[in-house]
Design a protein around this motif. Structure first.
Motif, PDB file in Angstrom:
ATOM      1  N   TYR A  52       0.882  -1.049   0.002  1.00  0.00           N
ATOM      2  CA  TYR A  52       0.092  -0.032   0.078  1.00  0.00           C
ATOM      3  C   TYR A  52       0.876   1.150  -0.128  1.00  0.00           C
ATOM      4  CZ  TYR A  52      -3.832  -3.241   1.306  1.00  0.00           C
ATOM      5  OH  TYR A  52      -4.842  -4.211   1.343  1.00  0.00           O
ATOM      6  N   THR A  53       0.345   2.279  -0.705  1.00  0.00           N
ATOM      7  CA  THR A  53       1.216   3.307  -0.667  1.00  0.00           C
ATOM      8  C   THR A  53       0.864   4.491   0.286  1.00  0.00           C
ATOM      9  OG1 THR A  53      -0.490   4.746  -2.103  1.00  0.00           O
ATOM     10  CG2 THR A  53       1.015   3.410  -3.130  1.00  0.00           C
ATOM     11  N   ASP A  63      -2.786   5.535  -0.058  1.00  0.00           N
ATOM     12  CA  ASP A  63      -3.908   4.726   0.427  1.00  0.00           C
ATOM     13  C   ASP A  63      -3.908   4.639   2.015  1.00  0.00           C
ATOM     14  OD1 ASP A  63      -4.011   3.570  -2.137  1.00  0.00           O
ATOM     15  OD2 ASP A  63      -2.374   2.004  -1.650  1.00  0.00           O
ATOM     16  N   THR A  67      -9.676  -1.952   7.552  1.00  0.00           N
ATOM     17  CA  THR A  67      -8.437  -1.174   7.359  1.00  0.00           C
ATOM     18  C   THR A  67      -7.237  -1.633   8.103  1.00  0.00           C
ATOM     19  OG1 THR A  67      -8.765   0.635   9.164  1.00  0.00           O
ATOM     20  CG2 THR A  67      -9.589   1.165   6.883  1.00  0.00           C
ATOM     21  N   ILE A 103      -4.437  -2.528   6.015  1.00  0.00           N
ATOM     22  CA  ILE A 103      -3.817  -1.198   5.114  1.00  0.00           C
ATOM     23  C   ILE A 103      -2.879  -0.630   6.142  1.00  0.00           C
ATOM     24  CG2 ILE A 103      -4.275   0.810   3.823  1.00  0.00           C
ATOM     25  CD1 ILE A 103      -7.124   0.002   3.350  1.00  0.00           C
TER      26      ILE A 103
END
Length: 287
Positions: free
Chosen positions: A173-174, A177, A227, A230
């Protein structure tokens, strides 16, 4: 018996703003809009209730970090996913703890337990700047203390090997993100807080204040389910800072700004949406 029937009849029609599903409430208000809190209220500093509320926020955030970080550590220590409560258990720990702590402290401090919630309520003028800053300081100190106790139980080696419950953007993930996940996740939480504690709903439904902690805890649970993969789910700057300070490894600080900027943006958007769109407070002309 006739008297009881009359009470029931009056009770059923007591609140003129009850509307059929799908219609808007445009009739006269059956409640009084609470006045906005003053920006600065120096007199609060001389009130025991002010200091008591700050202590309640400290203790609640301490207990929140203690329970949730221990749960995260337990999952990380397990040899496989089937040997622990897993992601679902972590989500339940966060959501269930918030439910219990909000229920326990709502009558004392409002049960914020989260700087983002405090910030959103401050923007909506639900509390003064003096109280908002005090709450955020006490929440942060409570989070650090809670994470420190967990480290004391786990020991330095285990605590560091298993990540200390610190938030970071996970591989794949960036930063964008992670920031987006924190913004939307906090929006869900703070919007739920506004909806569950809305004075308008409280006036129509006397059970709302009693049930308010339930949707708030459930919102935390659902956001964590979404989440955790993430960012590990922050949506609470005090929780992220407390874990990062005690863990204190470089990768815990690399993306730490996301866990402040994201929640504060999400809280601000939720406050604006609820006050301007849902309640249309700036456009109301009737008393």
């Amino acid at each position: 018996m006739e008297g009881k029937e009359e009470d029931v009849r009056l009770g059923a029609n007591k609140f003129s703003e009850r509307q059929p599903i799908g219609t808007s409430a445009q009739t006269d208000k059956d409640y009084k809009e609470p006045p906005p809190a003053p920006l600065f209220e120096p007199g609060e500093l001389q009130s025991w209730s002010f200091w008591r509320a700050g202590i309640a926020e400290f203790v609640a955030t301490f207990l929140f970090l203690y329970i949730t970080i221990l749960t995260v550590m337990g999952v990380n220590r397990a040899p496989n996913k089937c040997a622990s409560v897993g992601i679902q258990g972590i989500a339940w720990a966060f959501g269930g703890t918030i439910f219990a702590l909000v229920y326990s402290t709502a009558g004392i401090s409002g049960g914020h337990i989260n700087p983002a919630v405090t910030f959103g309520l401050f923007l909506a003028r639900k509390l003064s700047l003096t109280r908002a800053v005090f709450y955020i300081v006490m929440q942060t100190l409570g989070a650090v203390a809670g994470a420190a106790v967990v480290k004391g139980f786990e020991g330095n080696t285990r605590y560091e090997v298993f990540g200390g419950g610190a938030n970071s953007v996970n591989h794949g993930y960036t930063k964008g993100d992670g920031l987006g996940a924190e913004i939307v996740g906090t929006f869900v939480l703070v919007y739920t807080v506004f909806s569950a504690t809305d004075a308008k709903r409280n006036a129509r439904d006397s059970h709302v204040p009693i049930l308010a902690p339930l949707p708030i805890g459930f919102a935390v649970f659902l956001v964590h389910l979404a989440t955790i993969p993430i960012t590990g789910t922050g949506i609470n700057p005090a929780r992220s800072l407390g874990a990062a300070i005690i863990y204190n490894k470089e990768h815990a600080w690399d993306h730490h700004w996301i866990f402040w900027v994201g929640p504060f943006i999400g809280a601000a958007l939720a406050a604006l949406y609820h006050q301007i769109v849902i309640r249309a407070i700036p456009f109301k002309t009737r008393d």
